[in-house]
Scaffold this motif. Structure first.
Motif, short mmCIF file in Angstrom:
data_model
loop_
_atom_site.label_atom_id
_atom_site.label_comp_id
_atom_site.label_asym_id
_atom_site.label_seq_id
_atom_site.Cartn_x
_atom_site.Cartn_y
_atom_site.Cartn_z
N PRO A 176 13.01 10.16 -1.84
CA PRO A 176 14.01 9.41 -2.43
C PRO A 176 13.85 8.52 -3.43
CG PRO A 176 14.69 9.65 -0.31
CD PRO A 176 13.15 10.09 -0.31
N ASN A 177 14.14 8.69 -4.63
CA ASN A 177 13.95 7.83 -5.98
C ASN A 177 12.53 7.80 -6.21
OD1 ASN A 177 15.83 5.87 -3.76
ND2 ASN A 177 16.62 6.69 -5.80
N SER A 178 11.75 8.82 -5.98
CA SER A 178 10.42 8.96 -6.66
C SER A 178 10.39 9.52 -7.78
CB SER A 178 9.49 9.75 -5.43
OG SER A 178 10.03 10.96 -5.26
N MET A 179 9.35 9.53 -8.54
CA MET A 179 9.15 10.05 -9.84
C MET A 179 7.70 10.81 -10.09
SD MET A 179 10.98 7.16 -12.30
CE MET A 179 11.23 8.34 -13.60
N ASP A 208 15.20 15.65 -8.00
CA ASP A 208 15.96 16.88 -8.21
C ASP A 208 15.63 17.53 -9.58
OD1 ASP A 208 17.46 16.58 -5.92
OD2 ASP A 208 19.33 15.67 -7.12
N ASN A 232 1.03 7.67 -4.31
CA ASN A 232 1.57 6.63 -5.14
C ASN A 232 0.69 6.23 -6.09
OD1 ASN A 232 3.43 4.89 -6.10
ND2 ASN A 232 2.76 3.21 -4.41
N VAL A 254 18.05 10.92 1.57
CA VAL A 254 17.94 9.56 1.91
C VAL A 254 17.97 9.33 3.32
CG1 VAL A 254 18.83 7.20 1.56
CG2 VAL A 254 18.60 8.92 -0.27
N LEU A 261 12.99 13.09 -11.87
CA LEU A 261 13.45 12.58 -10.87
C LEU A 261 13.30 13.66 -9.77
CD1 LEU A 261 16.40 10.66 -11.98
CD2 LEU A 261 14.28 9.80 -11.36
N SER A 301 6.40 7.46 -4.09
CA SER A 301 6.97 6.70 -5.30
C SER A 301 6.59 7.25 -6.98
CB SER A 301 6.46 5.09 -5.41
OG SER A 301 6.82 4.33 -6.37
#
Length: 341
Positions: free
Chosen positions: A119-122, A181, A70, A195, A179, A99
């Motif tokens: 999930p939702n990390s970048m 995916d 992160n 998730v 993202l 994150s």
């Protein structure tokens, strides 16, 4: 590197700031896995340097190492040193982006044997940037150095995801964000984690290439495989049956004596009659003149001695077989004629 540490220590002492580590290495609950937390900028004036991170990394003896990231990025050269340290680590390195893994932190992520996106990390990639003070020549030299560093970073993405350096430089110049995916589709990550439910930990994905033999193992359904009982050995060949006495039936026993006599007579060919060669008449030296009865009477033909000589040769010889079966054919013809009448 030593000069940077001295400057960092001097700056912290002037401002009364305690050294804060931007990473932490701990043992996870599982004895086979250690955990590395990269939860701050990479390197910098107010953090530990890469050599300290590498020294601590050498103390990890667990076969698996999970690196949780992160970080917004930081020093390019320290980040590359960390990435190479992870590549050379003897254990299995799993990078998990919790994150954000931006800038040089994304390059560190590429060093993992497996890259997972929470999930939702970048994940973000961009061209290298830096500060320069000087004249135009210094600025041009700085521009060339930044282009070289950016090419070097693009090669790290190429090694992980494929493609060409030019393709990744174009994505870096556009400052591209991914993202979970999207990162998997681009090849920068291996899996996007699902998730988790409330109160449950993040499930680890299955192996990328499961053992097909194990996946199709039917032993779980009670199937023990084909019957492998030993086939019976062949015994000795069967004995041949002894031949019994031959049965001989005489045809004469089935017919009356008259019929048998006729058959025997018909089967015996008749003796051929001797051929008598005709005597060749002597040819007179002069042929006599035949007297005529009158002037209008025709003369008698004079016999041809040659025709008389060969008449016995050209005459057909009697067929002995026809003579033998004549009585049968004559009876049959008579019966046929009686029937027709």
């Amino acid at each position: 590197m030593a000069r940077q540490r001295e400057q960092a220590d001097k700056l912290r002492a002037e401002h009364g700031i305690e050294a804060q580590s931007w990473y932490r290495i701990t043992n996870a609950a599982d004895e086979t896995e250690a955990e590395v937390m990269l939860y701050d900028e990479i390197g910098g004036w107010y953090g530990s340097t890469a050599d300290q991170f590498i020294a601590d990394l050498r103390g990890v003896t667990a076969p698996n190492l999970r690196v949780r990231i992160n970080s917004p990025g930081g020093s390019v050269f320290e980040g590359i040193a960390i990435a190479n340290a992870l590549r050379s680590h003897p254990g299995n390195v799993i990078v998990q982006v919790d994150s954000v893994a931006a800038s040089i932190a994304s390059v560190i992520a590429m060093a993992g044997d497996r890259v997972e996106m929470a999930p939702n990390s970048m994940l973000m990639i961009h061209d290298a940037s830096g500060l320069c003070m000087g004249n135009a020549s210094d600025m041009e030299e700085m521009a060339q150095l930044l282009a070289l560093i950016s090419d070097n970073i693009a090669d790290a993405y190429t090694a992980k995801a494929g493609g060409t350096r030019e393709d990744w430089r174009a994505a870096m110049q556009a400052e591209t964000w991914y993202l979970p995916d999207d990162a998997v589709e681009a090849g920068l990550a291996d899996v996007a984690l699902a998730v988790p439910k409330s109160g449950e930990p993040v499930e680890q994905p299955e192996e990328e290439e499961p053992d097909m033999a194990r996946a199709w193992d039917l032993a779980a359904y009670g199937y023990a495989g084909p019957d492998r009982r030993e086939a019976p050995k062949p015994g000795p060949p069967a004995a041949k049956a002894e031949a019994g006495p031959a049965l001989t039936i005489a045809l004469a026993d089935l017919l009356d004596d008259a019929t048998v006599a006729r058959l025997r007579a018909a089967a015996q060919p008749a003796e051929p009659e001797p051929v008598v060669e005709p005597e060749t008449p002597a040819v007179p030296e002069t042929q006599p003149v035949t007297a005529t009865a009158g002037p209008d009477a025709e003369p008698e033909p004079v016999p041809d001695p040659w025709a008389a000589a060969v008449s016995g040769i050209t005459a057909p010889k009697p067929d002995p077989w026809a003579a033998a079966v004549a009585r049968f054919t004559q009876n049959t013809s008579a019966a046929s004629s009686a029937t027709e009448a």
